[in-house]
Design a protein around this motif. Structure first.
Motif, short mmCIF file in Angstrom:
data_model
loop_
_atom_site.label_atom_id
_atom_site.label_comp_id
_atom_site.label_asym_id
_atom_site.label_seq_id
_atom_site.Cartn_x
_atom_site.Cartn_y
_atom_site.Cartn_z
N CYS A 1 27.68 17.01 18.45
CA CYS A 1 27.28 18.21 19.17
C CYS A 1 27.09 17.94 20.66
N THR A 2 26.57 16.73 20.99
CA THR A 2 26.23 16.45 22.38
C THR A 2 27.44 16.26 23.29
N GLY A 3 28.62 16.26 22.73
CA GLY A 3 29.81 16.25 23.58
C GLY A 3 29.96 17.55 24.34
N CYS A 4 29.42 18.63 23.79
CA CYS A 4 29.55 19.96 24.41
C CYS A 4 28.22 20.66 24.65
N HIS A 5 27.14 20.18 24.05
CA HIS A 5 25.83 20.82 24.18
C HIS A 5 24.79 19.79 24.60
N SER A 6 23.92 20.18 25.53
CA SER A 6 22.77 19.33 25.84
C SER A 6 21.70 19.59 24.79
N THR A 7 20.76 18.67 24.66
CA THR A 7 19.65 18.89 23.73
C THR A 7 18.49 19.59 24.43
N GLY A 8 18.66 19.89 25.69
CA GLY A 8 17.68 20.66 26.46
C GLY A 8 18.23 22.03 26.75
N ASP A 9 17.97 22.49 27.99
CA ASP A 9 18.48 23.82 28.34
C ASP A 9 19.65 23.75 29.31
N GLY A 10 20.12 22.54 29.60
CA GLY A 10 21.26 22.39 30.49
C GLY A 10 22.55 22.85 29.85
N LYS A 11 23.44 23.37 30.69
CA LYS A 11 24.73 23.84 30.21
C LYS A 11 25.75 22.72 30.35
N VAL A 12 26.55 22.53 29.33
CA VAL A 12 27.67 21.59 29.37
C VAL A 12 28.89 22.47 29.16
N VAL A 13 29.65 22.28 28.11
CA VAL A 13 30.73 23.22 27.76
C VAL A 13 30.11 24.44 27.09
N GLY A 14 29.15 24.17 26.22
CA GLY A 14 28.43 25.23 25.52
C GLY A 14 27.00 25.28 26.00
N PRO A 15 26.26 26.26 25.54
CA PRO A 15 24.85 26.39 25.96
C PRO A 15 24.00 25.24 25.44
N GLY A 16 22.91 24.97 26.16
CA GLY A 16 21.96 23.95 25.71
C GLY A 16 21.32 24.35 24.40
N LEU A 17 20.97 23.36 23.61
CA LEU A 17 20.41 23.62 22.28
C LEU A 17 18.88 23.65 22.27
N GLY A 18 18.24 23.30 23.37
CA GLY A 18 16.79 23.35 23.43
C GLY A 18 16.30 24.78 23.21
N GLY A 19 15.44 24.98 22.26
CA GLY A 19 14.90 26.30 21.96
C GLY A 19 15.85 27.22 21.21
N ILE A 20 16.95 26.68 20.73
CA ILE A 20 17.95 27.54 20.07
C ILE A 20 17.38 28.23 18.83
N TYR A 21 16.53 27.54 18.09
CA TYR A 21 16.02 28.15 16.86
C TYR A 21 15.20 29.40 17.20
N ALA A 22 14.39 29.33 18.23
CA ALA A 22 13.58 30.49 18.62
C ALA A 22 14.47 31.62 19.11
N ARG A 23 15.51 31.30 19.86
CA ARG A 23 16.41 32.34 20.38
C ARG A 23 17.30 32.93 19.28
N ALA A 24 17.69 32.11 18.33
CA ALA A 24 18.64 32.53 17.30
C ALA A 24 18.13 33.72 16.50
N GLY A 25 16.87 33.76 16.23
CA GLY A 25 16.32 34.84 15.44
C GLY A 25 16.32 36.19 16.12
N SER A 26 16.54 36.19 17.44
CA SER A 26 16.51 37.46 18.16
C SER A 26 17.91 37.92 18.63
N ARG A 27 18.94 37.15 18.33
CA ARG A 27 20.29 37.48 18.81
C ARG A 27 20.99 38.53 17.96
N THR A 28 20.71 38.56 16.67
CA THR A 28 21.37 39.51 15.76
C THR A 28 20.36 39.96 14.72
N SER A 29 20.83 40.70 13.75
CA SER A 29 19.94 41.11 12.66
C SER A 29 19.71 39.99 11.66
#
Length: 77
Positions: A1-29
């Motif tokens: 995963c870290t080839g394209c995602h940081s484990t913080g909030d930094g952007k690489v190719v994809g969005p950073g994964l820091g806090g993703i679990y908290a954000r994921a619950g609010s993105r869709t139903s």
């Protein structure tokens, strides 16, 4: 995963994964677990604005693999 995602909030190719679990619950139903599982298996299902649709699919991951990945992502605040 870290080839394209940081484990913080930094952007690489994809969005950073820091806090993703908290954000994921609010993105869709979907709840956070279902959102992340679908995003891993079908990355084109939910695109984050400003990022290209280049993530490969990981349909070969077992349910246990995905559950373990979700457990890890929960730790990234």
């Amino acid at each position: 995963c870290t080839g394209c995602h940081s484990t913080g909030d930094g952007k690489v190719v994809g969005p950073g994964l820091g806090g993703i679990y908290a954000r994921a619950g609010s993105r869709t139903s979907l709840d956070a677990d279902a959102y992340i599982a679908q995003s891993v298996r079908e990355p084109g299902a939910f695109l984050v604005d400003g990022f290209p649709a280049v993530m490969p699919t990981f349909a070969q991951f077992s349910d246990d693999d995905v559950e373990n990945l979700i457990a890890y992502l929960k730790t990234l605040n």
